[in-house]
Design a protein around this motif. Sequence first.
Motif, mmCIF file in Angstrom:
data_model
loop_
_atom_site.group_PDB
_atom_site.id
_atom_site.type_symbol
_atom_site.label_atom_id
_atom_site.label_comp_id
_atom_site.label_asym_id
_atom_site.label_seq_id
_atom_site.Cartn_x
_atom_site.Cartn_y
_atom_site.Cartn_z
ATOM 1 N N ALA A 1 0.826 -1.221 0.000
ATOM 2 C CA ALA A 1 0.000 0.000 0.000
ATOM 3 C C ALA A 1 0.857 1.267 0.000
ATOM 4 N N ASP A 2 1.976 1.268 0.760
ATOM 5 C CA ASP A 2 2.832 2.458 0.814
ATOM 6 C C ASP A 2 3.425 2.778 -0.553
ATOM 7 N N VAL A 3 3.882 1.731 -1.230
ATOM 8 C CA VAL A 3 4.475 1.901 -2.561
ATOM 9 C C VAL A 3 3.424 2.445 -3.525
ATOM 10 N N LEU A 4 2.233 1.817 -3.521
ATOM 11 C CA LEU A 4 1.173 2.254 -4.434
ATOM 12 C C LEU A 4 0.754 3.696 -4.153
ATOM 13 N N ALA A 5 0.705 4.058 -2.854
ATOM 14 C CA ALA A 5 0.300 5.432 -2.503
ATOM 15 C C ALA A 5 1.294 6.441 -3.074
ATOM 16 N N GLU A 6 2.588 6.097 -3.034
ATOM 17 C CA GLU A 6 3.592 7.018 -3.575
ATOM 18 C C GLU A 6 3.514 7.074 -5.104
ATOM 19 N N LEU A 7 3.342 5.906 -5.727
ATOM 20 C CA LEU A 7 3.244 5.863 -7.191
ATOM 21 C C LEU A 7 1.985 6.576 -7.690
ATOM 22 N N ALA A 8 0.937 6.556 -6.856
ATOM 23 C CA ALA A 8 -0.351 7.158 -7.262
ATOM 24 C C ALA A 8 -0.240 8.665 -7.477
ATOM 25 N N LEU A 9 0.797 9.294 -6.896
ATOM 26 C CA LEU A 9 0.985 10.734 -7.098
ATOM 27 C C LEU A 9 1.325 11.030 -8.552
ATOM 28 N N GLY A 10 1.846 10.006 -9.290
ATOM 29 C CA GLY A 10 2.263 10.258 -10.674
ATOM 30 C C GLY A 10 1.514 9.475 -11.717
ATOM 31 N N HIS A 11 0.627 8.540 -11.319
ATOM 32 C CA HIS A 11 -0.090 7.720 -12.314
ATOM 33 C C HIS A 11 -1.425 7.271 -11.749
ATOM 34 N N ALA A 12 -2.421 7.148 -12.636
ATOM 35 C CA ALA A 12 -3.787 6.806 -12.188
ATOM 36 C C ALA A 12 -3.941 5.344 -11.779
ATOM 37 N N LEU A 13 -3.151 4.446 -12.383
ATOM 38 C CA LEU A 13 -3.359 3.010 -12.139
ATOM 39 C C LEU A 13 -3.152 2.601 -10.673
#
Length: 267
Positions: free
Chosen positions: A67-79
């Motif tokens: 979840a932490d990784v996805l939350a950070e990646l979500a700042l730059g991509h919708a997926l």
Amino acid sequence: GIRVAPEGLEAFGKELERELDNLTRDIHRLAGEPFNIGSPKQLAQILFEKLKLPPIKRTKTGYSTDADVLAELALGHALPQKILEHRTLAKLKSTYADALPQLIQPATGRIHTSFNQLVTATGRLSSSEPNVQNIPVRTDLGRRIREAFIPEEGFRFLAADYSQIELRILAHCSAEEVLLEAFGRGEDIHTRTASEVFGVDPASVTPEMRRLAKGIAFGVVYGISAFGLSQAAGVTRAGAQKYLDEYFARHPKVKAYLEATLAEGRE
């Protein structure tokens, strides 16, 4: 036991199923191909090999998709954001909408949990088989699950909670005049903090500003970092650091108290 209305959970389960189907279609469209959303390996392949998103954390078996990784990646991509939503809904469905009706005792129409007095390190009660103390409340969907728990005819459920207790203790221990004054006047402390941090009139504070201020105020008590705040509040790390700096500039005695506490702990 606690009385439950199974028909509410059943309808909610069907609604979650429709939502999950829509999300699955969105996720496959954003990924450019169908894949098993529940497979960390396939998800990592889509995110880091196909979409070339920056891998943040490694595990023994490859790149992490927690979840932490996805939350950070979500700042730059919708997926990644859609994946997080999918996980949340899938958990609500399996843990609550599908599982709770199976646990209702036919004879009583209630769920009979066990309350444990000697399990948690802090001395709080805990609940198991099933855990009825972790029913979500922060989202509309979580509140829908709570609506399925109903009191007996002629009875009511009562919720009681201390009001901003940690911040009152912080005001007392640090002797920070700004906080003491605000509590003394019965102000809404989070609106006050938001107005100071964002430099606007209290009447102009938006719910979003208040939410951020609340995250800062409670985070400060527990030593939150700019990184932690940026993830919790969905802002950049630089933005989070700016909010923290502003908060400490406005509350110098809080900063002094926290630093003195650390020094005393080390000593």
